[in-house]
Design an enzyme around this catalytic site. Sequence first.
Site, PDB file in Angstrom:
ATOM      1  N   GLU A 110     -18.268   5.982  23.943  1.00 17.06           N
ATOM      2  CA  GLU A 110     -17.717   6.941  22.984  1.00 17.06           C
ATOM      3  C   GLU A 110     -17.339   6.218  21.692  1.00 17.06           C
ATOM      4  OE1 GLU A 110     -15.517   9.617  26.468  1.00 17.06           O
ATOM      5  OE2 GLU A 110     -14.333   8.411  25.076  1.00 17.06           O
ATOM      6  N   LYS A 112     -14.916   5.174  18.836  1.00 16.17           N
ATOM      7  CA  LYS A 112     -13.464   4.979  18.818  1.00 16.17           C
ATOM      8  C   LYS A 112     -12.939   5.449  17.460  1.00 16.17           C
ATOM      9  CE  LYS A 112      -9.817   1.614  19.673  1.00 16.17           C
ATOM     10  NZ  LYS A 112      -9.043   1.927  18.468  1.00 16.17           N
ATOM     11  N   ASP A 114     -10.587   6.374  14.382  1.00 18.49           N
ATOM     12  CA  ASP A 114      -9.438   5.694  13.798  1.00 18.49           C
ATOM     13  C   ASP A 114      -8.445   6.743  13.331  1.00 18.49           C
ATOM     14  OD1 ASP A 114      -7.869   3.629  12.995  1.00 18.49           O
ATOM     15  OD2 ASP A 114      -8.936   3.226  11.140  1.00 18.49           O
ATOM     16  N   TYR A 222     -11.235  14.005  24.145  1.00 20.54           N
ATOM     17  CA  TYR A 222     -12.102  13.154  24.972  1.00 20.54           C
ATOM     18  C   TYR A 222     -11.545  12.816  26.354  1.00 20.54           C
ATOM     19  CZ  TYR A 222      -8.982   9.828  22.617  1.00 20.54           C
ATOM     20  OH  TYR A 222      -7.891   9.198  22.084  1.00 20.54           O
ATOM     21  N   LYS A 309     -14.118  -3.496  19.384  1.00 15.12           N
ATOM     22  CA  LYS A 309     -13.729  -3.179  18.009  1.00 15.12           C
ATOM     23  C   LYS A 309     -14.615  -3.929  17.023  1.00 15.12           C
ATOM     24  CE  LYS A 309      -9.492  -1.984  17.232  1.00 15.12           C
ATOM     25  NZ  LYS A 309      -8.036  -1.952  16.985  1.00 15.12           N
ATOM     26  N   CYS A 404       3.016  -3.182 -21.593  1.00 13.71           N
ATOM     27  CA  CYS A 404       2.034  -2.137 -21.302  1.00 13.71           C
ATOM     28  C   CYS A 404       0.719  -2.426 -22.028  1.00 13.71           C
ATOM     29  CB  CYS A 404       2.581  -0.779 -21.744  1.00 13.71           C
ATOM     30  SG  CYS A 404       1.398   0.570 -21.550  1.00 13.71           S
ATOM     31  N   CYS A 407       0.346   0.523 -24.872  1.00 14.56           N
ATOM     32  CA  CYS A 407       1.253   0.728 -26.016  1.00 14.56           C
ATOM     33  C   CYS A 407       2.139  -0.477 -26.303  1.00 14.56           C
ATOM     34  CB  CYS A 407       2.115   1.969 -25.794  1.00 14.56           C
ATOM     35  SG  CYS A 407       3.304   1.783 -24.439  1.00 14.56           S
ATOM     36  N   CYS A 422       5.726   1.515 -17.339  1.00 13.98           N
ATOM     37  CA  CYS A 422       5.921   1.599 -18.786  1.00 13.98           C
ATOM     38  C   CYS A 422       6.889   2.753 -19.044  1.00 13.98           C
ATOM     39  CB  CYS A 422       4.592   1.856 -19.494  1.00 13.98           C
ATOM     40  SG  CYS A 422       4.795   2.258 -21.250  1.00 13.98           S
ATOM     41  N   CYS A 428       3.171   6.585 -25.029  1.00  9.06           N
ATOM     42  CA  CYS A 428       2.078   5.825 -24.395  1.00  9.06           C
ATOM     43  C   CYS A 428       0.891   6.766 -24.168  1.00  9.06           C
ATOM     44  CB  CYS A 428       2.566   5.244 -23.072  1.00  9.06           C
ATOM     45  SG  CYS A 428       1.358   4.210 -22.225  1.00  9.06           S
TER      46      CYS A 428
END
Length: 668
Positions: A110, A112, A114, A222, A309, A404, A407, A422, A428
């Site tokens: 099967e 796996k 996540d 499952y 895995k 920044c 700006c 900022c 900005c």
Amino acid sequence: MSPQEQIKALTAELRQHTYNYYVLAMPTISDYDFDKKLEQLSALEKQYPEFADPESPTQVVGGDITKEFVTVKHRWPMLSLGNTYNEQELVEFDQRIRKAIGDNFEYVCELKFDGLSMSLTYEQGKLARAVTRGDGTQGDEVTTNVRTIHSIPKKLEKGGYPDLFEIRGEVFMHLKAFERLNKERVDNGEVPYANPRNFASGTMKLQDSAEVARRPLDCFLYGLYTEKTLFKTHWESLEAVKEWGFHVDNHSRLVSDINGVLEFIAKWDTERHNLSYDIDGIVIKVNNYSQQQELGFTAKSPRWAISYKFKAERVETELQAVTYQVGRTGAVTPVANLKPVLLAGTTVKRATLHNADEITERLKLHEHDTVYVEKGGEIIPKIISVNLDKRKPGAKAIEYITHCPACDTKLLRTEGEAAWYCPNDEGCPPQIVGKMQHYIGRKAMNIDGLGDETINTLYSRGFIRHISDLYHLQDHITELKQMDRFGEQSINNMLDGIEKSKQQPFEKVLFGLGIRYVGETVAKKLVAHFKTIDNLMAATAEELTAAEEIGGRIAESITEYFADESHRQEIEKLKASGLQFVAEEKELTLASEKLSGQNFIISGTFEKFSRDELKDIIEQNGGKILSSISAKLSYLVAGENMGPAKLEKANKLNIPIISDDELLAMLS
């Protein structure tokens, strides 16, 4: 370090990683590295059993129980599987099976997934309970949230199933949904999730099922568990539960030997990149149930199953430069620009660097470093480490910028946060444009006839600098008609859309303002509690945290926003343009007047009701809700996890503290 000290240190480290992964849904270590550390601890414990902790991570299935939900004990323990990362260990697993039960058996292979493990209980064909894996023995009941997942049947139509059974599976999020929702989090000034698994796990822990329903989760089932065995094999049970109406992955395969297993693994090591969801390996199970019983279990996992895995794909390339992006909330995000390299089927040119600590502390990046880039469970490639052997002589360390990039304002960093910001939100350009693009968006003001490119053009031509300027564009019709791609019809559509936006409700306007941490749900909670913008602007931090689901960080952001005079002036301009800054009041029909003349505050969490539900009960029976504790307060309705400051203040003023049950008793 002595063996005893090594065992103690490894145990503490692995417990923290387990907590990060299962409880916080924010892992700080890869699965591979975690498993290697677990193997190291297991070897030390076998060599020095006198120093082993009975609650060692080698003996306990990972995960503590969160406090927000009812804890339920599993009828059948939800054990974890042993992991392997190489084919030789799979062959050794196969040899152990053959030695125990002979050669006459099959495997089920099967994918796996996540995601987040989930156990569903059905009674008389109806979904009765959904429980997370938790610590393997007991988990959190999340039935209300699971009912929002469309692929999980609430009632079974076809017969053949027992009156009571459990079915287990994995709740997950598809990649496209993850990318879309994560972008929304970034746009709202919220911390993005690292991968779909964390997003799914975080969603399941929300207490507001309405918010869960807005996040498109899926679930593959499952594993069937019953008091009386209905089938001879696992494969037969998978075929049966499909017939009952459950969502079962169609990629599973029945194979006759270890060669079939290895072929299945080789196929999906490549094909997994074409799936719409993440998998991180393959699960191999002995098919026959009686053979499973014969093989039995260890303290932690079944002897008849194992998880192979995949290693996260990793490539080596050159760091060409670090650039910086400024978001609409002012957060400055560093990005690694890489020499293009092929990784997991796509050409990678950029990788996330998250924050300053990533550059200067964890990676200690230098100019033109050779770096290892990984794309495991994460959508955006990530720099894992630096190949120090290839560092160029005399290479300068990369220092995080202090001003920044857009700006040149000096950046600030709030204590306890990783990001630099900022503060020049009124001057900005990326912040100004980003906020207006957010304001016109579908989930905010939903202004037809305006798009991101149009906002860019209008800003660059000097027509708009603030949100309020949108409501004066009709003053510039002559200039607009002289611009490319601004025909009369498109201008009329734009102005019509802007005019219609004045009818959008208060919560949409508040969300559209783009206050940091005030997302769509938070905006609704604030409007429900404070009713008007004037009340909200006048609220103290303490009064803000009295509102449901408003924490200290959100309260601080709101008070800082409204402390800025330019923001208050902008609100006045929007008011003058006719926007809605008062909640739409629903007509309240009183159930009784038993609470008339009495004032309440609700604090903490409750098992039977949400705070909004308790608020409705009080108001429907003539009571009033206050925003802060004072001598005017009649009762404090207290649940779990109530703030100690509120409790202390209530006791000092001798205010009666009652439970939700005592509140209901006042009405009976």
